[in-house]
Design a protein around this motif. Sequence first.
Motif, PDB file in Angstrom:
ATOM      1  N   ILE A  40       0.797  -1.050   0.146  1.00 32.19           N
ATOM      2  CA  ILE A  40       0.049   0.085   0.052  1.00 32.19           C
ATOM      3  C   ILE A  40       0.817   1.086   0.082  1.00 32.19           C
ATOM      4  O   ILE A  40       0.841   2.216   0.473  1.00 32.19           O
ATOM      5  N   ALA A  41       1.414   0.963  -0.079  1.00 35.16           N
ATOM      6  CA  ALA A  41       2.439   2.134  -0.431  1.00 35.16           C
ATOM      7  C   ALA A  41       1.890   2.911  -1.691  1.00 35.16           C
ATOM      8  O   ALA A  41       1.466   2.051  -2.645  1.00 35.16           O
ATOM      9  N   VAL A  42       1.843   4.227  -1.866  1.00 35.20           N
ATOM     10  CA  VAL A  42       1.447   4.839  -3.058  1.00 35.20           C
ATOM     11  C   VAL A  42       2.456   4.479  -4.065  1.00 35.20           C
ATOM     12  O   VAL A  42       3.907   4.694  -3.884  1.00 35.20           O
ATOM     13  N   GLY A  43       2.000   4.180  -5.294  1.00 34.23           N
ATOM     14  CA  GLY A  43       2.745   3.858  -6.443  1.00 34.23           C
ATOM     15  C   GLY A  43       2.429   2.652  -7.233  1.00 34.23           C
ATOM     16  O   GLY A  43       3.154   2.192  -8.294  1.00 34.23           O
ATOM     17  N   ALA A  44       1.412   1.787  -6.840  1.00 33.39           N
ATOM     18  CA  ALA A  44       0.717   0.743  -7.637  1.00 33.39           C
ATOM     19  C   ALA A  44       0.208   1.665  -8.800  1.00 33.39           C
ATOM     20  O   ALA A  44       0.285   2.718  -8.678  1.00 33.39           O
ATOM     21  N   THR A  45      -0.505   0.847  -9.728  1.00 35.00           N
ATOM     22  CA  THR A  45      -0.854   1.432 -11.074  1.00 35.00           C
ATOM     23  C   THR A  45      -2.324   1.284 -10.961  1.00 35.00           C
ATOM     24  O   THR A  45      -2.842   0.324 -10.389  1.00 35.00           O
ATOM     25  N   VAL A  46      -3.003   2.192 -11.879  1.00 33.51           N
ATOM     26  CA  VAL A  46      -4.550   2.159 -11.939  1.00 33.51           C
ATOM     27  C   VAL A  46      -4.783   2.230 -13.574  1.00 33.51           C
ATOM     28  O   VAL A  46      -3.994   2.820 -14.106  1.00 33.51           O
ATOM     29  N   PRO A  47      -5.977   1.831 -14.000  1.00 34.38           N
ATOM     30  CA  PRO A  47      -5.844   1.964 -15.496  1.00 34.38           C
ATOM     31  C   PRO A  47      -6.227   3.521 -15.769  1.00 34.38           C
ATOM     32  O   PRO A  47      -6.585   4.332 -14.835  1.00 34.38           O
ATOM     33  N   THR A  48      -5.977   3.887 -16.867  1.00 33.96           N
ATOM     34  CA  THR A  48      -5.970   5.240 -17.343  1.00 33.96           C
ATOM     35  C   THR A  48      -7.108   5.360 -18.596  1.00 33.96           C
ATOM     36  O   THR A  48      -7.266   4.335 -19.295  1.00 33.96           O
ATOM     37  N   ALA A  49      -7.635   6.558 -18.259  1.00 34.81           N
ATOM     38  CA  ALA A  49      -8.858   6.687 -18.966  1.00 34.81           C
ATOM     39  C   ALA A  49      -8.484   6.904 -20.463  1.00 34.81           C
ATOM     40  O   ALA A  49      -7.425   7.747 -20.774  1.00 34.81           O
ATOM     41  N   ALA A  50      -9.172   6.627 -21.566  1.00 37.23           N
ATOM     42  CA  ALA A  50      -9.088   7.038 -22.810  1.00 37.23           C
ATOM     43  C   ALA A  50      -9.516   8.414 -23.086  1.00 37.23           C
ATOM     44  O   ALA A  50      -9.994   9.265 -22.166  1.00 37.23           O
ATOM     45  N   ALA A  51      -9.279   9.150 -24.169  1.00 36.14           N
ATOM     46  CA  ALA A  51      -9.594  10.483 -24.380  1.00 36.14           C
ATOM     47  C   ALA A  51     -11.056  10.500 -24.309  1.00 36.14           C
ATOM     48  O   ALA A  51     -11.852  10.029 -24.652  1.00 36.14           O
ATOM     49  N   ASP A  52     -11.593  11.791 -23.631  1.00 35.91           N
ATOM     50  CA  ASP A  52     -13.113  11.946 -23.279  1.00 35.91           C
ATOM     51  C   ASP A  52     -13.722  12.651 -24.485  1.00 35.91           C
ATOM     52  O   ASP A  52     -13.117  13.981 -24.986  1.00 35.91           O
ATOM     53  N   PRO A  53     -14.842  12.102 -24.899  1.00 40.49           N
ATOM     54  CA  PRO A  53     -15.803  13.034 -26.063  1.00 40.49           C
ATOM     55  C   PRO A  53     -16.198  14.053 -25.142  1.00 40.49           C
ATOM     56  O   PRO A  53     -16.376  14.089 -24.077  1.00 40.49           O
ATOM     57  N   SER A  54     -16.738  14.839 -25.881  1.00 40.44           N
ATOM     58  CA  SER A  54     -17.366  16.283 -25.285  1.00 40.44           C
ATOM     59  C   SER A  54     -18.724  15.629 -24.522  1.00 40.44           C
ATOM     60  O   SER A  54     -19.078  16.540 -23.535  1.00 40.44           O
ATOM     61  N   ASP A  55     -19.330  14.929 -24.905  1.00 44.09           N
ATOM     62  CA  ASP A  55     -20.544  14.442 -24.222  1.00 44.09           C
ATOM     63  C   ASP A  55     -20.317  13.129 -23.022  1.00 44.09           C
ATOM     64  O   ASP A  55     -21.275  12.691 -22.641  1.00 44.09           O
ATOM     65  N   THR A  56     -19.197  12.851 -22.736  1.00 41.85           N
ATOM     66  CA  THR A  56     -18.824  12.173 -21.835  1.00 41.85           C
ATOM     67  C   THR A  56     -19.278  12.739 -20.506  1.00 41.85           C
ATOM     68  O   THR A  56     -19.345  13.694 -19.926  1.00 41.85           O
ATOM     69  N   GLN A  74      -3.062  -2.414   7.354  1.00 42.05           N
ATOM     70  CA  GLN A  74      -2.263  -2.350   6.275  1.00 42.05           C
ATOM     71  C   GLN A  74      -1.708  -0.992   6.072  1.00 42.05           C
ATOM     72  O   GLN A  74      -0.215  -0.689   5.870  1.00 42.05           O
ATOM     73  N   LEU A  75      -2.463   0.077   5.864  1.00 41.43           N
ATOM     74  CA  LEU A  75      -2.150   1.239   5.608  1.00 41.43           C
ATOM     75  C   LEU A  75      -1.319   2.156   6.566  1.00 41.43           C
ATOM     76  O   LEU A  75      -0.207   2.793   6.318  1.00 41.43           O
ATOM     77  N   THR A  76      -1.644   1.964   7.698  1.00 32.56           N
ATOM     78  CA  THR A  76      -0.793   2.760   8.860  1.00 32.56           C
ATOM     79  C   THR A  76       0.595   1.903   9.242  1.00 32.56           C
ATOM     80  O   THR A  76       1.537   2.609   9.481  1.00 32.56           O
ATOM     81  N   ARG A  77       0.585   0.823   8.693  1.00 33.18           N
ATOM     82  CA  ARG A  77       1.914   0.008   8.745  1.00 33.18           C
ATOM     83  C   ARG A  77       2.914   0.521   7.661  1.00 33.18           C
ATOM     84  O   ARG A  77       4.052   0.625   7.746  1.00 33.18           O
ATOM     85  N   ARG A  78       2.139   0.460   6.516  1.00 35.74           N
ATOM     86  CA  ARG A  78       2.806   0.613   5.155  1.00 35.74           C
ATOM     87  C   ARG A  78       2.955   2.010   4.644  1.00 35.74           C
ATOM     88  O   ARG A  78       3.849   2.295   3.551  1.00 35.74           O
ATOM     89  N   SER A  79       2.139   3.013   4.992  1.00 30.77           N
ATOM     90  CA  SER A  79       2.220   4.341   4.165  1.00 30.77           C
ATOM     91  C   SER A  79       2.664   5.380   5.093  1.00 30.77           C
ATOM     92  O   SER A  79       2.324   5.536   6.364  1.00 30.77           O
ATOM     93  N   ALA A  80       3.719   6.213   4.610  1.00 30.71           N
ATOM     94  CA  ALA A  80       4.366   7.247   5.357  1.00 30.71           C
ATOM     95  C   ALA A  80       3.479   8.446   5.187  1.00 30.71           C
ATOM     96  O   ALA A  80       3.737   9.510   6.005  1.00 30.71           O
TER      97      ALA A  80
END
Length: 364
Positions: free
Chosen positions: A14-30, A206-212
């Motif tokens: 849990i440390a910050v640094g894992a990955t998440v999906p990235t959104a595709a380009a947004d159409p104007s009506d999204t 988990q978070l309090t042990r692993r995240s500064a």
Amino acid sequence: MPYRKRLAVLAGLIAVGATVPTAAADPSDTPFLPKPTGPHPVGTTSLHLTDVDRPDPWVPEAGPRELMVSLWYPAKTQGTRRAQYMTPKESELVLQGSGVTDVPPDVLSRTRTNSYTDVVPAGGKRPLVVLSPGFTWPRSSLTALAEELASRGYVVAGIDHTYENFATTFPDGRVTTCAACTLDVEDFGTLAVESRARDVSFVLDQLTRRSALIDRSRIGMAGMSLGGASVGETMVTDPRVLAGVNLDGTMFKPLSESGLSRPFLFFSQKVDEPTWDRDWQRLTGWRLRLQMAGAVHASFADYDMLGQQIGVDLGSSLPGTRSVEITRRYVSAFFDRHLRGRPQPLLARPSTQYPEVSFVRDGG
């Protein structure tokens, strides 16, 4: 109404640094989430956590309890890759499970967020707020609130309570669905609240042990619907949670008769709910009960606002982004007061800026 039926009704409306999906380009009506109002850019990442000491409460044959957690945090600079709101498959399953079939199945996955992947956290230790979503709804349903709190300097942890929502995606590609929706369990509401409290305590470990990034002395929790019902149980069983917000959640398990002395906020639509009256009497510290005129159950998550954007009428009379704006403002004020010690006149009296909000009971 039996607990199981009441839950089903609420879910339908849990440390910050894992990955998440990235959104595709947004159409104007999204679809889009409104920009947060705090001074910080917002970063986000996701964590896959496994509690090896606890079997899954709903699907024991699955083995140890696995959870997906999103972290939102104040960042040093704005990134270039916006985080994806949810995957196309998650969008399809959420809409299908909610009975919405007349919109593109991937439409929620196209929602434009305001948080970025692969960005460096701002310095210093930060207060932590844990978010627990409604029954059948994923952690992403509280993204607008999470982004607001992160922009104001909080670390926010949103938990997917596995097998209690329509879709949770794990890093290996597995997608779990709502096994708990089909179980015939006596007093399901109580069991679910107790299970969620254990989920939260494990995540805090988990978070309090692993995240500064996290200040262990300043932890709060907010939840919507079943997540809101779980806030009280978590505070009773885990003294690390110093302040709690229940967003329109029936209290399926009563608070302890010995009382809860830490700050607590009930924020709901304009309905009568006997469990709120019962547990109000068991709150012995700072307490406040607010109602939002024109709101429906989904108004306390992203879905009232997003429903309007994609053409799904959930019955709210709050236009545009108003439901999110109000929820963000009052929840932020609550945590600013009780985790940061900052005076909040908004919590002392009705505001002309938010005439939809009425003070039902004020014990603060």
